[in-house]
Enzyme design. Structure first.
Site, mmCIF file in Angstrom:
data_model
loop_
_atom_site.group_PDB
_atom_site.id
_atom_site.type_symbol
_atom_site.label_atom_id
_atom_site.label_comp_id
_atom_site.label_asym_id
_atom_site.label_seq_id
_atom_site.Cartn_x
_atom_site.Cartn_y
_atom_site.Cartn_z
ATOM 1 N N ALA A 1 -20.530 13.504 21.107
ATOM 2 C CA ALA A 1 -20.123 13.396 22.514
ATOM 3 C C ALA A 1 -19.990 11.893 22.795
ATOM 4 O O ALA A 1 -20.967 11.212 23.081
ATOM 5 C CB ALA A 1 -21.172 14.031 23.408
ATOM 6 N N GLY B 1 -25.209 7.196 29.041
ATOM 7 C CA GLY B 1 -25.283 8.111 27.891
ATOM 8 C C GLY B 1 -24.904 9.523 28.306
ATOM 9 O O GLY B 1 -24.299 9.744 29.363
ATOM 10 N N ASN B 2 -25.232 10.506 27.468
ATOM 11 C CA ASN B 2 -25.005 11.912 27.832
ATOM 12 C C ASN B 2 -26.072 12.773 27.161
ATOM 13 O O ASN B 2 -26.945 12.273 26.471
ATOM 14 C CB ASN B 2 -23.582 12.356 27.453
ATOM 15 C CG ASN B 2 -23.328 12.228 25.963
ATOM 16 O OD1 ASN B 2 -23.967 12.909 25.161
ATOM 17 N ND2 ASN B 2 -22.422 11.331 25.570
ATOM 18 N N HIS B 3 -25.993 14.077 27.387
ATOM 19 C CA HIS B 3 -27.096 14.966 26.978
ATOM 20 C C HIS B 3 -27.024 15.451 25.526
ATOM 21 O O HIS B 3 -27.803 16.320 25.144
ATOM 22 C CB HIS B 3 -27.120 16.195 27.893
ATOM 23 C CG HIS B 3 -27.419 15.852 29.315
ATOM 24 N ND1 HIS B 3 -28.622 15.333 29.701
ATOM 25 C CD2 HIS B 3 -26.655 15.932 30.441
ATOM 26 C CE1 HIS B 3 -28.606 15.118 31.005
ATOM 27 N NE2 HIS B 3 -27.424 15.466 31.472
ATOM 28 N N SER B 4 -26.105 14.953 24.732
ATOM 29 C CA SER B 4 -26.009 15.471 23.355
ATOM 30 C C SER B 4 -27.281 15.132 22.565
ATOM 31 O O SER B 4 -27.757 14.004 22.574
ATOM 32 C CB SER B 4 -24.783 14.868 22.656
ATOM 33 O OG SER B 4 -24.812 15.190 21.291
#
Ligand code: PMT
Length: 400
Positions: free
Chosen positions: A278, A210-213
């Site tokens: 994102a 995943g990512n930090h969005s």
């Protein structure tokens, strides 16, 4: 309706009710407004510039002349404002306003203002009742100003009657109602498709890439587009954010592939597309059906490319106005302009992780907008205010 990003000029005149202005400023700032305070020279006997400027985060002016031979430009102050609030408005200041007696910075600014004016009078009961004050209130209303009537209660003189300035909450409510009523529904009848948040790419039933969005930027855009009258289709990756406006249809997805499919269910009907999500560029080639055990010293996941949702939107573009985002860490402008052309966009919003307070998770962002022929840079602002800037820019380009 939010007043986030609205420019509010508060003119304080010299009465005891000036102390309440601290609460008004705090309230407006909390809601994201940009507040500038000016005051008549006598006001400083009641409240200090220091306390008002600390709360408003801007210098407070009371004189045409600043320190070191500088000039406090009343015309600039007046033209900056979306609305001017005169509070407390004493009998003296009210009389000067309606008669054009321009002998201080507040009146000069008022007479230069093109924005709407809201007045909250405050004075002793007999002064308030006096025919000259009542005539001046009528005159102010005939100029198109909104007058918030003084309230009844105990006054500073010890007398009881009408004359107390309306409470800060009442003034804030009037300001919010004012902007609500005057908000131009420029996107009425339009469908705005927005992607937001991260995507999660499954590795096995318990793990993902995943990512930090957080989704904050996209949800702010959805609320702002809905406020402007659009029907919003928000396609969101995993996010705990909530929208506050009606007229927003939310479709929750998890992976980039799911986001892709959902976007193209609605894309043909959309008038404006904004891709703030994102999206993971790669996804595991194989998703394990059971939890992967830690047997080996090292572990390799083969990744394959995800579809580029925005690029495909650009390829399929017919009537749509298409806005992309670029999240960069180096060669920011060059990369953003590259994406603008490669993805066939009308506009791209650049945010750089090298700018403090910009990008993921924060409540703030700092952006630059590029079109094929224009560039505009913005200050660090709340994401709600950034959404206003982005949609103002979209409206200028798309509705022109
Ligand atoms: O959600 P927040 O915490 O508020 O953070 C906001 C944000 C930082 C996520 C947002 O402001 C932002 O920059 N979004 C885009 C992030 C990104 O993936 O940028 P990019 O430069 O990698 O992608 C360029 C554009 O292509 C983006 O519009 C992206 O949505 C789109 N894209 C990318 C890859 C892909 N497979 N499909 C896409 O549609």
């Amino acid at each position: 309706m939010s007043i986030s990003g609205k420019k509010i000029l508060i003119a304080v005149s010299g009465g005891i009710a000036a102390y309440k202005i601290h609460f008004l400023i705090r309230d407006l700032i909390k809601q994201g407004a940009d507040v500038q305070v000016i005051m008549t020279p006598d006001t400083e006997r009641f409240v200090t510039k220091l306390s008002l400027s600390t709360l408003s985060k801007k210098p407070v002016y009371s004189d045409f002349f600043g320190d070191n031979g500088t000039w406090n430009n009343h015309v600039e102050l007046a033209l900056w404002a979306d609305v001017m609030i005169v509070a407390p408005c004493t009998a003296n200041t009210l009389a000067k306003m309606v008669n054009g007696i321009c002998d201080n910075l507040v009146i000069a600014t008022y007479m230069s203002a093109k924005c709407p004016v809201i007045i909250a009078p405050a004075m002793d009961l007999d002064m308030y009742k006096h025919p000259s004050t009542q005539k001046n209130i009528d005159l102010a209303e005939s100029f198109g100003h909104i007058v918030i009537p003084a309230e009844s209660g105990e006054l500073a003189s010890g007398l009881v009657g009408q004359g107390r300035m309306a409470e800060p909450e009442t003034i804030t409510k009037t300001i919010v109602q004012f902007f609500n009523f005057n908000l131009k529904k420029n996107l009425e009848g339009k469908i705005v498709l927005i992607t937001a948040g991260p995507t999660y790419e499954a590795i096995d039933p318990v793990r993902f890439i995943g990512n930090h969005s957080s989704g904050k930027m996209g949800y702010s855009l959805a609320d702002e587009a809905a406020r402007r009258g659009a029907k919003v289709i928000l396609i969101s990756g995993p996010s705990s954010e909530k929208v506050s406006e009606k007229n927003i249809e939310i479709h929750k997805v998890t992976s980039a592939k799911e986001m892709f499919d959902k976007v193209f269910e609605f894309y043909d009907t959309a008038d404006i597309g904004i891709a703030s999500a994102a999206v993971a560029d790669y996804t595991p080639k194989m998703v394990a059906t059971e939890k992967i055990k830690k047997n080996d010293e090292s572990f390799t996941i083969e990744l394959i490319k995800n579809p580029d949702i925005l690029k495909t939107m650009g390829e399929k573009k017919k009537h749509q106005f298409l806005v992309g985002f670029a999240l960069e860490t180096q060669n920011e402008e060059e990369n953003a302009i590259g994406k603008l052309h490669k993805k066939n966009l009308d506009m791209i919003v650049l945010n750089s992780l090298r700018d403090a307070g910009a990008g993921f998770k924060n409540d703030t962002n700092k952006i630059k907008i590029f079109t094929p022929s224009e560039k505009k840079e913005f200050d660090l602002k709340s994401k709600d205010s950034v959404a206003i800037d982005i949609l103002d820019f979209v409206e200028n380009q798309y509705l022109k």
